[in-house]
Write an enzyme that holds these catalytic residues in place. Structure first.
Site, PDB file in Angstrom:
ATOM      1  N   GLU A 110       0.725  -1.481  -0.078  1.00 58.18           N
ATOM      2  CA  GLU A 110      -0.061  -0.259   0.307  1.00 58.18           C
ATOM      3  C   GLU A 110       1.182   1.385   0.263  1.00 58.18           C
ATOM      4  OE1 GLU A 110      -3.253   2.125   3.025  1.00 58.18           O
ATOM      5  OE2 GLU A 110      -2.965  -0.199   2.887  1.00 58.18           O
TER       6      GLU A 110
ATOM      7  N   LYS B   6      -9.284   3.333  -2.691  1.00 57.84           N
ATOM      8  CA  LYS B   6      -9.304   2.907  -1.987  1.00 57.84           C
ATOM      9  C   LYS B   6     -10.522   3.692  -1.740  1.00 57.84           C
ATOM     10  CE  LYS B   6      -8.259   1.770   2.903  1.00 57.84           C
ATOM     11  NZ  LYS B   6      -6.871   2.185   4.434  1.00 57.84           N
TER      12      LYS B   6
ATOM     13  N   CYS C 104      -5.579  -2.678   2.943  1.00 56.55           N
ATOM     14  CA  CYS C 104      -6.205  -2.616   3.382  1.00 56.55           C
ATOM     15  C   CYS C 104      -7.299  -3.039   4.048  1.00 56.55           C
ATOM     16  CB  CYS C 104      -5.351  -1.349   4.474  1.00 56.55           C
ATOM     17  SG  CYS C 104      -4.897  -1.380   6.126  1.00 56.55           S
TER      18      CYS C 104
END
Length: 328
Positions: free
Chosen positions: A48, A130, A164
């Site tokens: 990430e 995201k 995540c």
């Protein structure tokens, strides 16, 4: 079985980012792509926001003391396309490999936590932002949309990914499964190294549980990749000698089979590249037990609706004024 169930060698890069330094981050990414290619990797995955690094200060600083770091994040984030993406694409082409790299993306006045996909010709073939930045991440990143949930078709299988804590969004995971995802990128930061984060003590356990569950429940391979934190980043943040705030190392990286079994790793703390050969015949074998989008689905009871359309802030209606940029 011929090409029905191909095999592919993959690489998970567990490494520290040059903190808030886009050019150094691109340099390191290209070097690691070349290193993994020398080992025969055909798919190379980075953590990430590997470029220009995860914004650790959001967990450790106040908004006032963190604002200079945010300005540096803006200045070092990547626009798509740009010279930085061209260089990564060139490295992917030279390696003859697909590459997935986490970046902080700048688009206008907003930043996004993004996974960028390159094919083996160096072209950008996918981008996932995201969907919901986690907790205090919302102070630096905007939200993505459903356009980033589409899979990338590769010669060795259908490729998707989440970032995540998106792995707690079961509907997002099933959106990937419903398209036939076969290889999944799970990109995370080095959460266990950010000691001041209230989740740091359980971060590795949660990561492992999420990654192994996604593999088994979606019947796909998972390349789970996290970064680590180096001494230079800790000095920059002003936390030398304060491991209760941020410590060196961290991360939990592994390559996981559709059965939930670990094929490579897990690895923590130090920089390395994990490798594994994925035999996609394992997916067919495990779908005998449970095919979450086939014989183990109940669309008459439970059905997912996904909006894959990009969301625009302005939609033109009616006649366009002469010389208007809308009509350009």
């Amino acid at each position: 079985m011929g090409d029905v169930f191909p095999k592919v060698k993959v690489a998970a890069v567990h490494a520290a980012s040059p903190f808030l330094d886009r050019e150094a981050g691109v340099d390191k990414t290209c070097l690691l792509i070349a290193e993994a290619a020398r080992e025969g990797a055909q798919l190379i995955v980075f953590p990430e926001t590997f470029i220009p690094g995860y914004p650790v200060w959001i967990w450790t600083h106040t908004p006032a003391t963190g604002s200079p770091y945010f300005f540096r994040l803006v200045a070092n984030s990547i626009t798509v396309p740009s010279e930085a993406t061209h260089r990564i694409g060139d490295a992917a082409r030279a390696a003859g490999a697909y590459v997935v790299v986490g970046i902080s993306e700048r688009d206008g006045g907003t930043l996004y936590n993004t996974l960028l996909y390159f094919d083996d010709a160096g072209e950008i073939v996918g981008k996932h932002r995201k969907l919901v930045p986690t907790c205090v991440e919302r102070s630096v990143w905007g939200r993505g949309d459903g356009s980033g949930l589409r899979l990338v078709d590769t010669p060795f299988g259908k490729l998707g990914g989440l970032i995540c804590w998106e792995h707690s969004m079961d509907l997002a995971r099933y959106a990937l499964a419903s398209q036939g995802e076969q290889i999944h990128v799970a990109a995370w930061p080095a959460g266990s190294a950010v000691s001041h984060d209230p989740s740091s003590g359980v971060f590795d356990d949660l990561t492992e549980a999420a990654a192994r569950h996604h593999a088994a429940s979606n019947q796909c391979f998972v390349i789970n990749v996290q970064s680590c934190v180096d001494a230079a980043t800790i000095r920059d943040l002003g936390f030398e000698g304060k491991p209760e705030m941020v410590r060196e190392g961290g991360g939990w990286s592994a390559i996981i089979a559709p059965t939930g079994q670990i094929l490579a790793g897990p690895h923590r703390d130090t920089e390395t590249i994990l490798y594994a050969e994925l035999d996609l015949a394992m997916i067919a074998q495990f779908k005998y037990v449970s095919d979450s989008i086939g014989h183990y689905a109940r669309p008459d009871v439970l059905q997912l609706v996904v909006n894959f359309e990009p969301q625009e802030v302005m939609v033109s209606q009616g006649p366009v004024a002469k010389n208007s940029p809308v009509g350009a």
